[in-house]
Every structure is written in structure tokens, then in C-alpha cells.
Design a protein around this motif. Sequence first.
Motif, short mmCIF file in Angstrom:
data_model
loop_
_atom_site.label_atom_id
_atom_site.label_comp_id
_atom_site.label_asym_id
_atom_site.label_seq_id
_atom_site.Cartn_x
_atom_site.Cartn_y
_atom_site.Cartn_z
N LYS A 9 28.51 -27.50 -52.39
CA LYS A 9 28.40 -26.40 -51.43
C LYS A 9 27.85 -25.12 -52.08
O LYS A 9 27.83 -25.00 -53.31
CB LYS A 9 29.78 -26.16 -50.81
CG LYS A 9 30.27 -27.34 -49.94
CD LYS A 9 31.59 -27.02 -49.24
CE LYS A 9 32.05 -28.15 -48.34
NZ LYS A 9 33.31 -27.82 -47.60
N HIS A 52 33.38 -30.64 -35.81
CA HIS A 52 34.33 -29.52 -35.89
C HIS A 52 34.00 -28.40 -34.89
O HIS A 52 34.52 -27.30 -35.00
CB HIS A 52 34.34 -28.93 -37.30
CG HIS A 52 34.92 -29.85 -38.33
ND1 HIS A 52 36.08 -30.57 -38.13
CD2 HIS A 52 34.51 -30.17 -39.60
CE1 HIS A 52 36.35 -31.29 -39.22
NE2 HIS A 52 35.42 -31.08 -40.10
N PHE A 57 37.48 -22.56 -37.28
CA PHE A 57 36.71 -22.20 -38.47
C PHE A 57 35.23 -22.57 -38.40
O PHE A 57 34.49 -22.38 -39.35
CB PHE A 57 37.36 -22.82 -39.73
CG PHE A 57 37.52 -24.32 -39.67
CD1 PHE A 57 36.46 -25.17 -39.96
CD2 PHE A 57 38.75 -24.89 -39.34
CE1 PHE A 57 36.61 -26.56 -39.93
CE2 PHE A 57 38.90 -26.29 -39.30
CZ PHE A 57 37.83 -27.11 -39.60
N LEU A 61 32.53 -21.46 -41.14
CA LEU A 61 32.12 -22.59 -42.00
C LEU A 61 30.60 -22.77 -41.99
O LEU A 61 29.98 -22.95 -43.05
CB LEU A 61 32.81 -23.87 -41.55
CG LEU A 61 32.34 -25.18 -42.21
CD1 LEU A 61 32.62 -25.19 -43.71
CD2 LEU A 61 33.01 -26.38 -41.54
N ARG A 85 36.72 -38.82 -52.36
CA ARG A 85 37.73 -37.92 -51.78
C ARG A 85 38.83 -37.64 -52.81
O ARG A 85 39.36 -36.53 -52.88
CB ARG A 85 38.35 -38.53 -50.52
CG ARG A 85 37.34 -38.91 -49.44
CD ARG A 85 37.01 -37.86 -48.45
NE ARG A 85 38.11 -37.21 -47.80
CZ ARG A 85 37.97 -36.13 -47.04
NH1 ARG A 85 36.77 -35.60 -46.86
NH2 ARG A 85 39.00 -35.57 -46.46
N THR A 91 41.50 -30.53 -49.24
CA THR A 91 40.65 -29.49 -48.65
C THR A 91 41.06 -28.10 -49.14
O THR A 91 40.21 -27.28 -49.50
CB THR A 91 40.78 -29.54 -47.11
OG1 THR A 91 40.61 -30.89 -46.68
CG2 THR A 91 39.75 -28.65 -46.44
N ARG A 102 38.15 -29.60 -56.60
CA ARG A 102 38.58 -28.45 -55.81
C ARG A 102 39.66 -27.64 -56.52
O ARG A 102 39.67 -26.41 -56.44
CB ARG A 102 39.01 -28.90 -54.42
CG ARG A 102 37.78 -29.20 -53.53
CD ARG A 102 38.18 -29.89 -52.26
NE ARG A 102 37.10 -29.91 -51.28
CZ ARG A 102 37.13 -30.64 -50.17
NH1 ARG A 102 38.18 -31.41 -49.91
NH2 ARG A 102 36.13 -30.60 -49.32
N ILE A 109 40.25 -22.37 -48.98
CA ILE A 109 40.14 -23.56 -48.11
C ILE A 109 38.73 -23.74 -47.52
O ILE A 109 38.32 -24.85 -47.23
CB ILE A 109 41.22 -23.55 -47.01
CG1 ILE A 109 41.36 -24.93 -46.34
CG2 ILE A 109 40.96 -22.45 -45.98
CD1 ILE A 109 42.55 -25.07 -45.42
N GLU A 110 37.99 -22.65 -47.36
CA GLU A 110 36.62 -22.76 -46.84
C GLU A 110 35.60 -22.97 -47.97
O GLU A 110 34.82 -23.92 -47.94
CB GLU A 110 36.24 -21.50 -46.05
CG GLU A 110 34.81 -21.56 -45.53
CD GLU A 110 34.45 -20.34 -44.71
OE1 GLU A 110 34.69 -20.36 -43.49
OE2 GLU A 110 33.95 -19.35 -45.29
N ASN A 112 35.17 -24.37 -50.79
CA ASN A 112 35.88 -25.36 -51.61
C ASN A 112 34.96 -26.32 -52.36
O ASN A 112 35.31 -27.47 -52.62
CB ASN A 112 36.92 -26.09 -50.76
CG ASN A 112 36.30 -26.84 -49.60
OD1 ASN A 112 35.08 -26.85 -49.44
ND2 ASN A 112 37.12 -27.48 -48.79
N1 UDP Z 1 37.65 -25.66 -43.45
C1 UDP Z 1 37.99 -24.32 -43.27
N2 UDP Z 1 39.24 -24.03 -42.78
C2 UDP Z 1 40.16 -24.98 -42.48
C3 UDP Z 1 39.81 -26.33 -42.66
C4 UDP Z 1 38.55 -26.64 -43.14
O1 UDP Z 1 37.18 -23.43 -43.54
O2 UDP Z 1 41.28 -24.64 -42.05
C5 UDP Z 1 36.29 -25.99 -43.96
C6 UDP Z 1 36.31 -26.48 -45.42
O3 UDP Z 1 35.12 -26.01 -46.06
C7 UDP Z 1 36.32 -27.98 -45.25
C8 UDP Z 1 35.41 -28.16 -44.03
O4 UDP Z 1 35.76 -27.05 -43.19
O5 UDP Z 1 35.84 -28.64 -46.41
C9 UDP Z 1 35.60 -29.44 -43.25
O6 UDP Z 1 36.96 -29.59 -42.93
P1 UDP Z 1 37.71 -30.99 -43.10
O7 UDP Z 1 39.05 -30.85 -42.46
O8 UDP Z 1 36.81 -32.08 -42.62
O9 UDP Z 1 37.95 -31.07 -44.69
P2 UDP Z 1 37.27 -31.97 -45.85
O10 UDP Z 1 37.00 -33.33 -45.25
O11 UDP Z 1 36.01 -31.26 -46.29
O12 UDP Z 1 38.30 -31.99 -46.95
#
Ligand code: UDP
Length: 137
Positions: A9, A52, A57, A61, A85, A91, A102, A109-110, A112
Motif C-alpha cells: 500500500k 466495502h 471507512f 480508504l 494473510r 487488519t 502489519r 487500521i487503515e 496498514n
Molecule cells: N479498514 C479501515 N478501517 C476499518 C477496517 C478496515 O480503514 O475499520 C481498511 C484497511 O486498510 C483494511 C481495508 O480497509 O486493510 C480492507 O478491510 P478488510 O476488513 O477487508 O481488512 P483486510 O482484509 O485488509 O485485513
Amino acid sequence: MEKTLVIIKPDAVKKNLIGEIISRFEKNGLRVAAVKKIKMTKEEAKGFYIVHKDRPFYESLTDFMSEGPIVVMVLEGENAITKVRKIMGATNPAQAEEGTIRKDFAENIERNAVHGSDSQQSAAYEIPYFFSALEIL
Ligand code: UDP
């Protein structure tokens, strides 16, 4: 052999972590089948994260994912989706295990550091979003 889509990212690209992150995947037995550096438009980021679209978010995002260059890649290996994963970590970096990407590099959380497909169904949408069949070796 399974394939998955991984993104380094904008936060991690900015910090010059491309080599470090790819190396963690390679050391765990995953193979780079395709890789390129690109910059998504806001619309392209929205299309990528369409699942999403109703989440709170989504706007933030997709702003983040289109703010600078990213590295997109297809990784291949046994159980590649689950393996990626696990190497990425949770996340939310506050909940990520020690030694995960991570835990070590995410800001919050965003922002990441990495994305990895979460299922075979997601990978089937995400891989052709960036790569044609001829680009995956
Ligand atoms: N994200 C965010 N806030 C949240 C959850 C997710 O900004 O509360 C962002 C974060 O960058 C994450 C992406 O949205 O990696 C996609 O979310 P997902 O739940 O699919 O998580 P991932 O599969 O990437 O772990």
C-alpha cells in the motif's frame, strides 16, 4: 498451487519497504508470478474495494489507496491465500502478532502496509483487476 493478489500500500511504498515486504513472502515459500508498480485513480480504488462500498471507512480508504504509488503482485504457492494473510497479520496492527508485516510496519487500521485476498472468490476478482493472463508467469 493457489494464487493470491497482494498489494504493497502507499504508506509502505513511501517508506521504501518494497524489497523488505516481498522478501518476507519469498522466505515463506511464496513465488512472485507477476509484479508491477502503479498508481490508482480514486475511481480505480473504489472499484477494487467495491465490496466495502457501504462501510463507513470506504471514502477514506479509497482516498488513501489512491494517494500514491502501490506495488501490485500475484503470489503463488500452496495455500497462498491463508499463508499471505498469516504473514501480513491482523487488519488492526494493535492486534497483529509479533513478526507479522502489519505489526512491524502498519501505522494504524487503515494505513496498514499490505493487502492480501481474503478468499478464492476475492482472488478471482482481484487478480484480473490488475493483470491479464499473459502477465502471470
Ligand atoms: N479498514 C479501515 N478501517 C476499518 C477496517 C478496515 O480503514 O475499520 C481498511 C484497511 O486498510 C483494511 C481495508 O480497509 O486493510 C480492507 O478491510 P478488510 O476488513 O477487508 O481488512 P483486510 O482484509 O485488509 O485485513
